[in-house]
Structure formats: structure tokens, C-alpha cells
Write a protein that holds these residues in place. Structure first.
Motif, PDB file in Angstrom:
ATOM      1  N   MET A   1       0.852  -1.181   0.000  1.00 29.92           N
ATOM      2  CA  MET A   1       0.000   0.000   0.000  1.00 29.92           C
ATOM      3  C   MET A   1       0.897   1.243   0.000  1.00 29.92           C
ATOM      4  O   MET A   1       1.976   1.241   0.556  1.00 29.92           O
ATOM      5  N   GLN A   2       0.394   2.281  -0.640  1.00 32.26           N
ATOM      6  CA  GLN A   2       1.144   3.530  -0.732  1.00 32.26           C
ATOM      7  C   GLN A   2       0.246   4.688  -0.293  1.00 32.26           C
ATOM      8  O   GLN A   2      -0.888   4.818  -0.745  1.00 32.26           O
ATOM      9  N   LYS A  26      -9.363   0.471  -5.168  1.00 28.94           N
ATOM     10  CA  LYS A  26      -9.537   0.132  -3.762  1.00 28.94           C
ATOM     11  C   LYS A  26      -8.603   0.986  -2.921  1.00 28.94           C
ATOM     12  O   LYS A  26      -7.465   1.256  -3.312  1.00 28.94           O
ATOM     13  N   HIS A  27      -9.101   1.412  -1.778  1.00 27.65           N
ATOM     14  CA  HIS A  27      -8.337   2.298  -0.911  1.00 27.65           C
ATOM     15  C   HIS A  27      -8.714   2.029   0.537  1.00 27.65           C
ATOM     16  O   HIS A  27      -9.720   1.384   0.820  1.00 27.65           O
ATOM     17  N   ASP A  51      -3.369   0.588  -3.310  1.00 27.22           N
ATOM     18  CA  ASP A  51      -2.394  -0.419  -3.721  1.00 27.22           C
ATOM     19  C   ASP A  51      -1.302   0.251  -4.539  1.00 27.22           C
ATOM     20  O   ASP A  51      -1.571   1.166  -5.330  1.00 27.22           O
ATOM     21  N   GLU A  52      -0.075  -0.222  -4.356  1.00 28.49           N
ATOM     22  CA  GLU A  52       1.057   0.388  -5.066  1.00 28.49           C
ATOM     23  C   GLU A  52       0.876   0.375  -6.578  1.00 28.49           C
ATOM     24  O   GLU A  52       1.258   1.325  -7.252  1.00 28.49           O
ATOM     25  N   ASP A  53       0.272  -0.683  -7.102  1.00 28.88           N
ATOM     26  CA  ASP A  53       0.108  -0.763  -8.558  1.00 28.88           C
ATOM     27  C   ASP A  53      -0.979   0.178  -9.085  1.00 28.88           C
ATOM     28  O   ASP A  53      -1.072   0.397 -10.288  1.00 28.88           O
ATOM     29  N   LYS A  54      -1.776   0.755  -8.203  1.00 29.18           N
ATOM     30  CA  LYS A  54      -2.825   1.709  -8.594  1.00 29.18           C
ATOM     31  C   LYS A  54      -2.481   3.146  -8.198  1.00 29.18           C
ATOM     32  O   LYS A  54      -3.226   4.076  -8.508  1.00 29.18           O
TER      33      LYS A  54
END
Length: 79
Positions: A1-2, A26-27, A51-54
Motif C-alpha cells: 500500500m502507498q 480500492k483504498h 495499492d502500489e500498482d494503482k
């Protein structure tokens, strides 16, 4: 997560959650319940993570909505 956002503004958090929800990103919002410990004065900021990829896509959405100045700087490579 970022982490992408840190703020005391609950209206801003709600708006960002709606933007991300509309984009199916998603958050999670952390520190929402800290108001119990602080006496509901709003001194402790809430953190919004994706998510890091988002994260890059989420940042583009918030920039397009005029909220770029609210974003937490992205982590440096290797962190």
C-alpha cells in the motif's frame, strides 16, 4: 500500500474516496478512529492509501480533479 493523501479535512477525504470509488480503485483510510483519543478536535491527520500498482493512476485522477497540491509526494525509488 502507498500513502497518497494525508489531511485533517474529512470532507476532502470523502471526496477523494468518491473519486477513487468511481474509478474502482480500492483504498483504505487510516487513523479515522484517532478522534476518540484526541477528543474530536481534528488534530491528527487521516491517511489515505491505495495499492502500489494503482497509486500512479490514483494520483492522475486526483491531479485531474484539481487536488494535486494535496498529494503526498511519491516514495523515492527503492523505498
Amino acid at each position: 500500500m502507498q500513502e497518497i493523501l494525508r489531511t485533517n479535512d474529512i470532507v476532502l477525504i470523502s471526496f477523494v474516496e468518491a473519486l477513487l470509488g468511481d474509478a474502482s480503485i480500492k483504498h483504505v483510510v487510516l487513523d479515522q478512529n484517532m478522534s476518540i483519543l484526541e477528543g474530536s478536535i481534528g488534530a491528527l491527520p487521516r491517511r489515505l492509501l491505495v495499492d502500489e500498482d494503482k497509486a500512479a493512476h490514483a494520483r492522475v485522477i486526483l491531479n485531474d480533479a484539481g487536488l494535486g497540491h494535496e498529494l503526498v509526494p511519491p516514495p523515492s525509488p527503492g523505498q
